[in-house]
Write a protein that holds these residues in place. Structure first.
Motif, PDB file in Angstrom:
ATOM      1  N   TYR A  36       0.780  -1.144  -0.114  1.00  0.00           N
ATOM      2  CA  TYR A  36      -0.114   0.029   0.068  1.00  0.00           C
ATOM      3  C   TYR A  36       0.728   1.330   0.106  1.00  0.00           C
ATOM      4  O   TYR A  36       1.801   1.262   0.522  1.00  0.00           O
ATOM      5  N   THR A  37       0.345   2.190  -0.663  1.00  0.00           N
ATOM      6  CA  THR A  37       1.023   3.554  -0.734  1.00  0.00           C
ATOM      7  C   THR A  37       0.218   4.570  -0.271  1.00  0.00           C
ATOM      8  O   THR A  37      -0.994   4.895  -0.988  1.00  0.00           O
ATOM      9  N   LEU A  38       0.455   5.488   0.497  1.00  0.00           N
ATOM     10  CA  LEU A  38      -0.343   6.731   0.992  1.00  0.00           C
ATOM     11  C   LEU A  38       0.218   7.831   0.302  1.00  0.00           C
ATOM     12  O   LEU A  38       1.164   8.212   0.016  1.00  0.00           O
ATOM     13  N   LYS A  39      -0.904   8.196  -0.590  1.00  0.00           N
ATOM     14  CA  LYS A  39      -0.849   9.539  -1.565  1.00  0.00           C
ATOM     15  C   LYS A  39      -1.919  10.560  -1.429  1.00  0.00           C
ATOM     16  O   LYS A  39      -2.769  10.404  -0.541  1.00  0.00           O
ATOM     17  N   ASN A  40      -1.470  11.687  -1.959  1.00  0.00           N
ATOM     18  CA  ASN A  40      -2.618  12.738  -2.096  1.00  0.00           C
ATOM     19  C   ASN A  40      -2.955  13.248  -0.891  1.00  0.00           C
ATOM     20  O   ASN A  40      -4.352  13.531  -0.648  1.00  0.00           O
ATOM     21  N   ILE A  41      -2.189  13.547   0.086  1.00  0.00           N
ATOM     22  CA  ILE A  41      -2.397  13.933   1.365  1.00  0.00           C
ATOM     23  C   ILE A  41      -2.780  15.426   0.975  1.00  0.00           C
ATOM     24  O   ILE A  41      -1.925  16.277   0.840  1.00  0.00           O
ATOM     25  N   GLY A  42      -3.865  15.665   1.498  1.00  0.00           N
ATOM     26  CA  GLY A  42      -4.196  17.058   1.575  1.00  0.00           C
ATOM     27  C   GLY A  42      -3.963  17.856   2.835  1.00  0.00           C
ATOM     28  O   GLY A  42      -3.414  17.216   3.651  1.00  0.00           O
ATOM     29  N   ALA A  43      -4.068  19.317   2.844  1.00  0.00           N
ATOM     30  CA  ALA A  43      -3.847  20.213   3.925  1.00  0.00           C
ATOM     31  C   ALA A  43      -4.818  19.712   4.923  1.00  0.00           C
ATOM     32  O   ALA A  43      -5.944  19.410   4.795  1.00  0.00           O
ATOM     33  N   ALA A  44      -4.283  20.316   6.274  1.00  0.00           N
ATOM     34  CA  ALA A  44      -5.495  19.972   7.328  1.00  0.00           C
ATOM     35  C   ALA A  44      -6.299  20.681   7.282  1.00  0.00           C
ATOM     36  O   ALA A  44      -6.069  22.162   7.211  1.00  0.00           O
ATOM     37  N   ALA A  45      -7.703  20.387   7.389  1.00  0.00           N
ATOM     38  CA  ALA A  45      -8.690  21.166   7.489  1.00  0.00           C
ATOM     39  C   ALA A  45      -9.267  21.388   8.911  1.00  0.00           C
ATOM     40  O   ALA A  45      -8.795  20.283   9.804  1.00  0.00           O
ATOM     41  N   SER A  46      -9.695  22.431   9.366  1.00  0.00           N
ATOM     42  CA  SER A  46      -9.907  22.532  10.794  1.00  0.00           C
ATOM     43  C   SER A  46     -11.295  23.144  11.144  1.00  0.00           C
ATOM     44  O   SER A  46     -11.590  24.005  10.091  1.00  0.00           O
ATOM     45  N   THR A  47     -11.959  22.765  12.225  1.00  0.00           N
ATOM     46  CA  THR A  47     -13.216  23.765  12.439  1.00  0.00           C
ATOM     47  C   THR A  47     -12.519  25.111  13.044  1.00  0.00           C
ATOM     48  O   THR A  47     -11.314  25.386  13.312  1.00  0.00           O
ATOM     49  N   LEU A  48     -13.069  26.248  12.955  1.00  0.00           N
ATOM     50  CA  LEU A  48     -12.818  27.649  13.065  1.00  0.00           C
ATOM     51  C   LEU A  48     -13.369  28.264  14.291  1.00  0.00           C
ATOM     52  O   LEU A  48     -13.903  29.342  14.260  1.00  0.00           O
ATOM     53  N   MET A  49     -13.611  27.266  15.377  1.00  0.00           N
ATOM     54  CA  MET A  49     -14.032  27.876  16.524  1.00  0.00           C
ATOM     55  C   MET A  49     -13.080  28.933  17.101  1.00  0.00           C
ATOM     56  O   MET A  49     -11.662  28.732  17.189  1.00  0.00           O
ATOM     57  N   ALA A  50     -13.605  30.183  18.106  1.00  0.00           N
ATOM     58  CA  ALA A  50     -12.764  30.826  18.802  1.00  0.00           C
ATOM     59  C   ALA A  50     -12.466  30.102  20.156  1.00  0.00           C
ATOM     60  O   ALA A  50     -13.268  29.680  20.929  1.00  0.00           O
ATOM     61  N   CYS A  51     -11.232  29.946  20.401  1.00  0.00           N
ATOM     62  CA  CYS A  51     -10.529  29.002  21.416  1.00  0.00           C
ATOM     63  C   CYS A  51     -10.520  30.093  22.551  1.00  0.00           C
ATOM     64  O   CYS A  51     -10.195  31.333  22.318  1.00  0.00           O
ATOM     65  N   PRO A  52     -10.875  29.604  23.840  1.00  0.00           N
ATOM     66  CA  PRO A  52     -10.598  30.773  25.202  1.00  0.00           C
ATOM     67  C   PRO A  52      -9.058  30.836  25.332  1.00  0.00           C
ATOM     68  O   PRO A  52      -8.424  29.994  24.901  1.00  0.00           O
ATOM     69  N   PRO A  53      -8.871  32.139  25.896  1.00  0.00           N
ATOM     70  CA  PRO A  53      -7.546  32.475  25.850  1.00  0.00           C
ATOM     71  C   PRO A  53      -6.599  31.832  26.617  1.00  0.00           C
ATOM     72  O   PRO A  53      -5.491  31.693  26.293  1.00  0.00           O
TER      73      PRO A  53
END
Length: 167
Positions: A92-109
């Motif tokens: 097996y070969t791992l290919k086409n790894i995309g950029a990390a997607a993230s939720t965009l919550m405002a984190c507590p300070p």
């Protein structure tokens, strides 16, 4: 005292001979597989022999260590199954790894950032899991980019089957 030293040397020789035989067996079982391409590393999983391999599955979990805040991150990739030419063994070969997607919550300070393993979702879109047949006779060979870590789990089913009830 002399007998103990003699037994120690016999044990050391037997251990080193067994290790050499094990290393030779491991290097021989990788001959069918190609060398890792530039930027990739070859990961090898060797499974122990079991009495009922049909009741086992292997779950592959490639991923990256990522610094996370309170948001969840996801990474997609494609795990491509290939066959060693002239041998018929799968790898097996791992290919086409995309950029990390993230939720965009405002984190507590005061929230902390921590390094955590973020799994690269491959295969089934809903589960993200890649399941392989359990085979202790051949190694599982997976080529992943150098910045990716490969983890795995072995799953085992119950020996008894249950009947579903009709309603």
């Amino acid at each position: 005292m002399g007998k103990n030293i003699c037994w120690f040397f016999i044990l050391a020789l037997a251990t080193s001979a067994a290790q050499a035989q094990s290393n030779e067996r491991h290097s021989n079982d990788l001959k069918p597989y190609p060398a890792a391409e530039a930027g990739y590393q070859r990961q090898v999983i060797r499974l122990p022999a079991v009495s009922d391999p049909e009741s086992y599955k292997v779950e592959l979990a490639p991923g990256k260590l990522v610094t996370l805040d309170c948001n969840r991150q996801m990474i997609r990739g494609v795990l491509e199954q290939q066959t060693a030419k002239g041998w018929g063994y799968d790898y097996y070969t791992l290919k086409n790894i995309g950029a990390a997607a993230s939720t965009l919550m405002a984190c507590p300070p005061d929230s902390r950032k921590e390094n955590e393993f973020v799994r690269i979702t491959t295969g089934n879109r809903n589960s993200g899991e890649t399941w392989l047949r359990y085979n202790a006779k051949l190694p599982i060979v997976v080529y992943v980019p150098e910045d990716v870590e490969l983890r795995y789990r072995i799953w085992h089913t119950s020996e008894t089957m249950k009947n579903a009830g009709m309603e």
